[in-house]
Write a protein that holds these residues in place. Structure first.
Motif, PDB file in Angstrom:
ATOM      1  N   SER A   1      -4.853  10.374  -3.775  1.00 48.92           N
ATOM      2  CA  SER A   1      -3.739   9.427  -3.690  1.00 48.92           C
ATOM      3  C   SER A   1      -2.764   9.631  -4.852  1.00 48.92           C
ATOM      4  CB  SER A   1      -4.264   7.989  -3.704  1.00 48.92           C
ATOM      5  OG  SER A   1      -5.002   7.715  -2.537  1.00 48.92           O
TER       6      SER A   1
ATOM      7  N   THR B   1       5.981   3.438   8.818  1.00 47.32           N
ATOM      8  CA  THR B   1       5.405   2.796   7.638  1.00 47.32           C
ATOM      9  C   THR B   1       5.090   1.326   7.907  1.00 47.32           C
ATOM     10  OG1 THR B   1       6.651   4.297   6.196  1.00 47.32           O
ATOM     11  CG2 THR B   1       5.751   2.312   5.191  1.00 47.32           C
TER      12      THR B   1
ATOM     13  N   ILE C   1       1.844   1.299   9.644  1.00 44.10           N
ATOM     14  CA  ILE C   1       0.687   1.766   8.872  1.00 44.10           C
ATOM     15  C   ILE C   1       0.128   0.671   7.967  1.00 44.10           C
ATOM     16  CG2 ILE C   1      -0.009   3.272   6.970  1.00 44.10           C
ATOM     17  CD1 ILE C   1       1.750   5.426   8.156  1.00 44.10           C
ATOM     18  N   LEU C   2       0.982   0.067   7.168  1.00 43.38           N
ATOM     19  CA  LEU C   2       0.512  -0.755   6.056  1.00 43.38           C
ATOM     20  C   LEU C   2      -0.415  -1.900   6.479  1.00 43.38           C
ATOM     21  CD1 LEU C   2       3.717  -0.796   3.806  1.00 43.38           C
ATOM     22  CD2 LEU C   2       1.777   0.779   3.791  1.00 43.38           C
TER      23      LEU C   2
ATOM     24  N   VAL D   1      -3.953  -0.599   8.173  1.00 40.45           N
ATOM     25  CA  VAL D   1      -5.004  -0.043   7.312  1.00 40.45           C
ATOM     26  C   VAL D   1      -6.041  -1.127   7.013  1.00 40.45           C
ATOM     27  CG1 VAL D   1      -5.523   0.847   5.008  1.00 40.45           C
ATOM     28  CG2 VAL D   1      -3.581   1.754   6.269  1.00 40.45           C
TER      29      VAL D   1
ATOM     30  N   GLY E   1      -2.768   3.930  10.800  1.00 41.72           N
ATOM     31  CA  GLY E   1      -3.358   3.003   9.841  1.00 41.72           C
ATOM     32  C   GLY E   1      -4.769   2.594  10.222  1.00 41.72           C
TER      33      GLY E   1
ATOM     34  N   SER F   1      -7.036   5.376   9.369  1.00 42.18           N
ATOM     35  CA  SER F   1      -7.217   5.446   7.926  1.00 42.18           C
ATOM     36  C   SER F   1      -8.195   4.378   7.451  1.00 42.18           C
ATOM     37  CB  SER F   1      -5.871   5.273   7.217  1.00 42.18           C
ATOM     38  OG  SER F   1      -6.025   5.302   5.809  1.00 42.18           O
TER      39      SER F   1
ATOM     40  N   SER G   1      -5.742   9.333   8.476  1.00 45.44           N
ATOM     41  CA  SER G   1      -4.575   8.650   9.030  1.00 45.44           C
ATOM     42  C   SER G   1      -3.610   9.586   9.744  1.00 45.44           C
ATOM     43  CB  SER G   1      -3.809   7.940   7.901  1.00 45.44           C
ATOM     44  OG  SER G   1      -3.303   8.891   6.981  1.00 45.44           O
TER      45      SER G   1
ATOM     46  N   THR H   1       1.765   5.568   2.091  1.00 43.99           N
ATOM     47  CA  THR H   1       0.358   5.208   2.243  1.00 43.99           C
ATOM     48  C   THR H   1      -0.394   5.374   0.933  1.00 43.99           C
ATOM     49  OG1 THR H   1       0.460   5.971   4.540  1.00 43.99           O
ATOM     50  CG2 THR H   1      -1.725   5.649   3.596  1.00 43.99           C
TER      51      THR H   1
ATOM     52  N   THR I   1       0.395   2.590  -1.560  1.00 41.59           N
ATOM     53  CA  THR I   1      -0.338   1.371  -1.199  1.00 41.59           C
ATOM     54  C   THR I   1      -1.798   1.478  -1.608  1.00 41.59           C
ATOM     55  OG1 THR I   1       1.145   1.057   0.686  1.00 41.59           O
ATOM     56  CG2 THR I   1      -0.921  -0.177   0.691  1.00 41.59           C
ATOM     57  N   ARG I   2      -2.420   2.619  -1.304  1.00 35.76           N
ATOM     58  CA  ARG I   2      -3.835   2.804  -1.624  1.00 35.76           C
ATOM     59  C   ARG I   2      -4.051   2.803  -3.138  1.00 35.76           C
ATOM     60  NH1 ARG I   2      -4.575   7.500   0.620  1.00 35.76           N
ATOM     61  NH2 ARG I   2      -4.981   6.663   2.688  1.00 35.76           N
TER      62      ARG I   2
END
Length: 253
Positions: free
Chosen positions: A51, A78, A81-82, A85, A142, A145, A151, A180, A183-184
């Motif tokens: 990451s 995006t 995804i967020l 997840v 997401g 992931s 992902s 991603t 965020t992670r």
């Protein structure tokens, strides 16, 4: 981490960074898959290092290229995804190992079929898909992931099927996976998982990743757009098999 494990891991990150800069994806999937298979380091720590170095890859790969980005497509993906997840993580906890194994097998079969069918017909769509389609691909990306740590497949398939130039596809995917990773990384920092060893490994990996990214920008492989699309879809086939194999082994056992 011993030098016997560190040096192969750094070499792996360099090769994966080159591949990601050329195709727009692959750094996380290649490093995670190979590091796990070769037992180079704990999967959780490798994921956090990946990451961090993904941010370095994008910082070197994207300058001067942002005008190629389809911002509406990236934004829609995006947004999908967020939240998904987190939903993927919660869904995995709810389903349990037996049901999740069946789901992983099904997802692997879908990814495998999609990769094979697209590789046989690598020509892009005639018209760009709508923003809702990019959002849906982000949602499924997401979920993958959150549940299985992979992902890429829905997003790779979605972007590589569009009537976009390769540079537009690469930049969009790198930007999506960067969001991603941010965020992670923030979530890992909030949980206190970014220890000194993670920062040390990332500090060693960042120069390698940066050099490999520069090399990919200046010396890309001399392959056609159709061949690049076939490579992308071939990787999807490999990911589909990667998802199916452990699920089949668990079900057989």
């Amino acid at each position: 981490m011993s030098m016997d494990h560190l040096l192969p891991l750094l070499a792996l990150m360099g090769a994966a960074s080159y591949f990601q800069t050329v195709t727009g994806f692959g750094l996380g999937m290649i490093v995670m898959g190979a590091a796990s298979g070769l037992d180079l380091a704990p999967v959780a720590s490798v994921a956090m290092v990946v990451s961090l170095v993904t941010l370095a890859n994008s910082a070197v790969a994207l300058p001067g290229k942002l005008h190629h980005v389809d911002w509406r497509a990236v934004g829609a993906a995006t947004l999908g995804i967020l939240p998904s997840v987190v939903a993927g993580v919660l869904l995995l906890d709810y389903l349990g190992s037996a049901t999740s194994g069946m789901l992983q097998l099904l997802l692997g079969a879908v990814v495998l079929y999609g990769g094979l069918s697209a590789a046989l017909r690598p020509a892009p769509l005639r018209r760009r898909s709508g923003d809702r389609s990019f959002f849906v691909s982000g949602v499924f990306g997401g979920l993958l992931s959150g549940m299985f740590g992979v992902s890429g497949p829905p997003l790779i398939f979605q972007f590589y099927r569009q009537p976009l130039s390769l540079v537009e596809i690469r930049c969009a995917l790198i930007l999506v996976f960067t969001a991603t990773s941010v965020t992670r990384t923030l979530f890992s920092a909030w949980q206190g998982q970014l220890g000194a060893d993670i920062w040390q490994q990332a500090a060693l990996a960042v120069p390698v990743v940066a050099l490999a990214t520069v090399a990919a920008r200046r010396f890309p492989p001399p392959i056609s757009a159709v061949a690049t699309r076939r490579v992308a879809f071939g990787v999807l086939v490999a990911i589909g098999g990667y998802l199916m194999l452990p699920a089949l082994l668990r079900l057989a056992g």
